[in-house]
Structures are given as structure tokens and as C-alpha cells.
Design a protein around this motif. Structure first.
Motif, mmCIF file in Angstrom:
data_model
loop_
_atom_site.group_PDB
_atom_site.id
_atom_site.type_symbol
_atom_site.label_atom_id
_atom_site.label_comp_id
_atom_site.label_asym_id
_atom_site.label_seq_id
_atom_site.Cartn_x
_atom_site.Cartn_y
_atom_site.Cartn_z
ATOM 1 N N ASP A 60 0.822 -1.207 0.000
ATOM 2 C CA ASP A 60 0.000 0.000 0.000
ATOM 3 C C ASP A 60 0.858 1.260 0.000
ATOM 4 N N LEU A 61 1.940 1.253 0.772
ATOM 5 C CA LEU A 61 2.823 2.419 0.826
ATOM 6 C C LEU A 61 3.512 2.646 -0.510
ATOM 7 N N SER A 62 3.932 1.579 -1.133
ATOM 8 C CA SER A 62 4.599 1.692 -2.435
ATOM 9 C C SER A 62 3.648 2.221 -3.498
ATOM 10 N N ALA A 63 2.359 1.882 -3.346
ATOM 11 C CA ALA A 63 1.367 2.281 -4.344
ATOM 12 C C ALA A 63 1.111 3.780 -4.334
ATOM 13 N N THR A 64 1.455 4.471 -3.248
ATOM 14 C CA THR A 64 1.239 5.909 -3.195
ATOM 15 C C THR A 64 2.203 6.655 -4.111
ATOM 16 N N LYS A 65 3.312 6.032 -4.448
ATOM 17 C CA LYS A 65 4.356 6.620 -5.297
ATOM 18 C C LYS A 65 4.934 7.891 -4.666
ATOM 19 N N ALA A 66 4.761 8.011 -3.341
ATOM 20 C CA ALA A 66 5.258 9.185 -2.642
ATOM 21 C C ALA A 66 6.605 8.938 -1.990
ATOM 22 N N MET A 67 7.122 7.726 -2.154
ATOM 23 C CA MET A 67 8.391 7.398 -1.513
ATOM 24 C C MET A 67 9.098 6.315 -2.305
ATOM 25 N N LYS B 73 11.351 2.766 -2.870
ATOM 26 C CA LYS B 73 11.134 1.406 -2.380
ATOM 27 C C LYS B 73 11.782 1.212 -1.013
ATOM 28 N N ASN B 74 12.963 1.793 -0.848
ATOM 29 C CA ASN B 74 13.640 1.677 0.446
ATOM 30 C C ASN B 74 12.853 2.382 1.548
ATOM 31 N N ASP B 75 12.298 3.559 1.216
ATOM 32 C CA ASP B 75 11.480 4.280 2.197
ATOM 33 C C ASP B 75 10.236 3.485 2.547
ATOM 34 N N ALA B 76 9.608 2.881 1.545
ATOM 35 C CA ALA B 76 8.403 2.085 1.785
ATOM 36 C C ALA B 76 8.727 0.884 2.668
ATOM 37 N N LYS B 77 9.864 0.285 2.443
ATOM 38 C CA LYS B 77 10.273 -0.873 3.251
ATOM 39 C C LYS B 77 10.512 -0.458 4.694
ATOM 40 N N GLU B 78 11.235 0.633 4.889
ATOM 41 C CA GLU B 78 11.562 1.086 6.238
ATOM 42 C C GLU B 78 10.319 1.577 6.973
ATOM 43 N N THR B 79 9.439 2.277 6.248
ATOM 44 C CA THR B 79 8.220 2.793 6.861
ATOM 45 C C THR B 79 7.278 1.653 7.240
ATOM 46 N N ALA B 80 7.131 0.669 6.354
ATOM 47 C CA ALA B 80 6.299 -0.497 6.661
ATOM 48 C C ALA B 80 6.837 -1.222 7.887
ATOM 49 N N SER B 81 8.142 -1.250 8.009
ATOM 50 C CA SER B 81 8.771 -1.932 9.139
ATOM 51 C C SER B 81 8.420 -1.262 10.460
ATOM 52 N N ILE B 82 8.480 0.080 10.501
ATOM 53 C CA ILE B 82 8.181 0.756 11.768
ATOM 54 C C ILE B 82 6.693 0.673 12.095
#
Length: 364
Positions: free
Chosen positions: A307-314, A316-325
């Protein structure tokens, strides 16, 4: 179509029927602007008859809410915070009193003036405008964590960590407030009649400024404002048999288990849900997470990164780190969730924290 664009003034809960230039508390305060409303109250900007340059926000509970524990709970929690000298990133209670209206008795809390919530930066006109940029979310979450650290150290559960309760600071000095209102006049309201002919005076909300912040404002601009965690009507002191009364879809799984121990880790779960909402523009859970099967819950959590990656606002690395937190905050076992103070040390949080000078960022 509803007769009322905001709070239903004909509701049996008894919303305060406020008007501009109305005086309350035996003439002490004059209402000069409606700031907002919620399911249990409305909030007004008022000026002090004893000091015309003294402006405060007055939260006026409905008659129904004034009789139950939610209003007195917020009053008492804010007083406890004041006694503990918890001032930063939280609202400050100045006074309280009861006010009579044609619909009944209302508890009123006199608070420092705050601005609108971070939700005010959203723009529904475009898909990308329905969620905030990553840097804005990091800044907001970092400051809210600072508030949670102070609350949790004193065994206070906020109980409603949501985007709507994350508020920007506002003008506090009289000349600036008067200048803003001069350029942005308060809505005087209008009279509307129901089918039976009863007339109600309707005033629309007008939150105070965000210092011209926009959705795409850089981190340096956002850093110049204090971000506050507001609304303590759902707050609780950690004790046995704590029951939370926030919307069920943001409550942690333990809130659905009878007799389960609930502590400050409940706020960490809500924080994870809030990060997701701010970055995607939608709620993570439709229903109470505690009612989901383990497989269904795991499916929701597994979809966060997608879902985070689908926003295209960040990236792939940011999406991975954000999903992790987010997932760290949403661990089913409260004991496995990090504390607020520990979260402050995570690289994701540290990398988004700009100091108030607006130029330097904490070294991640």
C-alpha cells in the motif's frame, strides 16, 4: 440533506447554541470565532474581558457529555498534566467552569489556542493530495512521540492517537490573532428553521492559521511550528481494568479481550495506524483488529508495504523502512511493541526530526 452543516443543534445530546459576540462565564469571556466541533463538544475562540489581548480556546461540552465521565476525565487529566508540568506538545488547561444554555448545563474547558489538525493539509482534488508527504509525516510523528514519552512516563494513556488529534500550534499573542481575524473574518452564522418552524443559529467552524503551510511545504517550514497531541477525553491513567472508548478500528487487539491488561502500549498501536493513514489517506482497519483471526490480521499487515509503495510518494527503500516501523507498532503482543522513548531513537523517526531553527536535522 441535513439541516445543519456541522453539529446537529437539534440533537438530544445538547450541543451548545453559541453565537459570535456572546458572553459566557458571567461575562468573563466573549466568543469571537467558532474553531471546530466533534461528537461531544464544540470549540470557540474567546477573548478575556479582564484582558482584551488574552485569547483562549474554550471547549464546550454537550449537555450529555458534561454529565458523563468523559468530560470530567479530560478536565482531570489536563489538570494532572499541569501539575506534572507537562507543557510541550500538549494543550494547556487554564481554567474550567460550567455554563447554562437553553438546552442545559455545559462543562467548559479554557485551553491555549491551537491551530488546525494535520488533516487540514490534505487536498482531495488529486489522488496524491489525499495523503501527506513522508517528510511531513515523520516530523509530525516525531513530535507526537515526544508528547507520548512525557505522558507514558507518568502512566497516562492518551487513548486516541489519530490524525484528527494532531494539531499545529497557532498564534498566541493578541495583535497577531487580531490581525489574522481582520484578514480572515469570523463567520457570523445564519438562522435556519426546521420543518416545525423552530429557528437555530448555525455558525460554521473556522480553525486558526497554519502559518500558510501547504501539503507540499518543505520540512524546514513545518519544523517552525510546534505539533501538539490534543483531545484528552479518551485518556486514562494506567490501572487495573482500564477500558478504552475510542473508535474500535483503531483500538489494539487487547482492547477486545475481556479482562486483558491495557497500558501505554495501546497508544503505540494507534500511532502505527496513524502513520499508515497519513501516508495512504485511508484507515488500515475497517473493524476492531481484535475481532480478526490471526490469518486475517497477518494479511492486513502483509499488505502495508504494498500500500505504501502504491502511493508513489516514496522510494522502495522508504516504503520498506516505513512499513517496518508501522509493523513494529502493530505487534499483537503489547510487550513486544517498543516504548515511545525507544521509538524516538529509531532511524526512521530521527531522520525526519528537524529542530525549530528549520535548518538542521538530527543525524540519523
Amino acid at each position: 440533506m441535513s439541516l445543519f452543516p456541522e453539529e446537529p443543534l437539534d440533537s438530544p445530546v445538547g450541543y451548545f447554541p453559541g453565537q459570535l459576540n456572546q458572553t459566557i462565564n458571567n461575562g468573563r469571556w466573549t466568543l469571537i470565532r467558532k474553531l471546530g466541533w466533534g461528537s461531544r463538544s464544540s470549540c470557540w475562540l474567546a477573548t478575556d474581558s479582564e484582558d482584551p489581548e488574552n485569547f483562549k480556546a474554550i471547549k464546550i461540552y454537550t449537555v450529555s457529555a458534561s454529565k458523563d465521565s468523559c468530560s470530567t476525565n479530560e478536565r482531570d487529566i489536563l489538570q494532572k498534566m499541569r501539575d506534572l508540568r507537562i507543557y510541550w506538545n500538549v494543550p494547556y488547561r487554564r481554567d474550567c467552569f460550567y455554563e447554562e444554555s437553553e438546552v442545559g448545563t455545559h462543562l467548559c474547558l479554557v485551553l491555549q489556542l491551537l491551530g488546525p489538525s494535520v488533516v487540514s493539509l490534505l487536498d482531495d482534488s488529486t489522488e496524491s493530495g489525499r495523503y501527506l508527504p513522508l517528510h511531513a509525516v515523520k516530523q509530525a510523528i516525531g513530535e507526537i512521540l515526544e508528547a507520548l514519552c512525557k505522558l507514558h512516563r507518568n502512566s497516562i494513556i492518551h487513548g486516541a492517537v489519530t490524525p484528527q488529534n494532531i494539531l499545529f500550534s497557532s498564534f498566541e499573542q493578541g495583535p497577531f490573532i487580531r490581525g489574522f481575524i481582520s484578514e480572515n473574518p469570523s463567520n457570523c452564522g445564519e438562522n435556519v428553521a426546521d420543518p416545525a418552524g423552530k429557528v437555530y443559529h448555525v455558525v460554521k467552524s473556522q480553525p486558526m492559521n497554519t502559518y500558510e503551510l501547504k501539503r507540499d511545504s518543505p520540512a524546514t517550514d513545518i519544523a517552525r511550528l510546534i505539533i501538539n497531541l490534543s483531545n484528552y477525553s479518551h485518556a486514562r491513567i494506567v490501572s487495573e481494568n482500564v477500558i478504552l472508548d475510542s473508535p474500535s478500528n483503531i483500538l489494539p487487539p487487547e482492547a477486545s479481550i475481556e479482562g486483558a491488561s491495557i497500558d501505554t502500549k495501546a497508544d503505540i498501536w494507534m500511532l502505527g495506524c496513524t502513520i499508515y493513514t497519513l501516508l495512504t489517506g485511508r484507515e488500515l482497519f475497517e473493524n476492531a483488529p481484535g475481532t480478526l483471526s490471526p490469518d486475517a490480521l497477518e494479511k492486513v499487515l502483509a499488505g502495508i508495504r504494498v500500500d505504501l509503495s502504491a502511493t508513489k510518494a516514496m522510494s522502495k527503500n522508504d516504503a520498506k523502512e516505513t512499513a517496518s516501523i508501522i509493523k513494529v507498532c502493530l505487534r499483537v503482543d503489547p510487550a513486544e511493541r517498543p516504548t515511545a522513548s525507544r521509538l524516538c531513537g529509531y532511524r526512521w523517526v530521527q531522520s525526519g526530526m528537524y529542530c525549530s531553527c528549520g535548518w538542521c536535522a538530527t543525524d540519523p
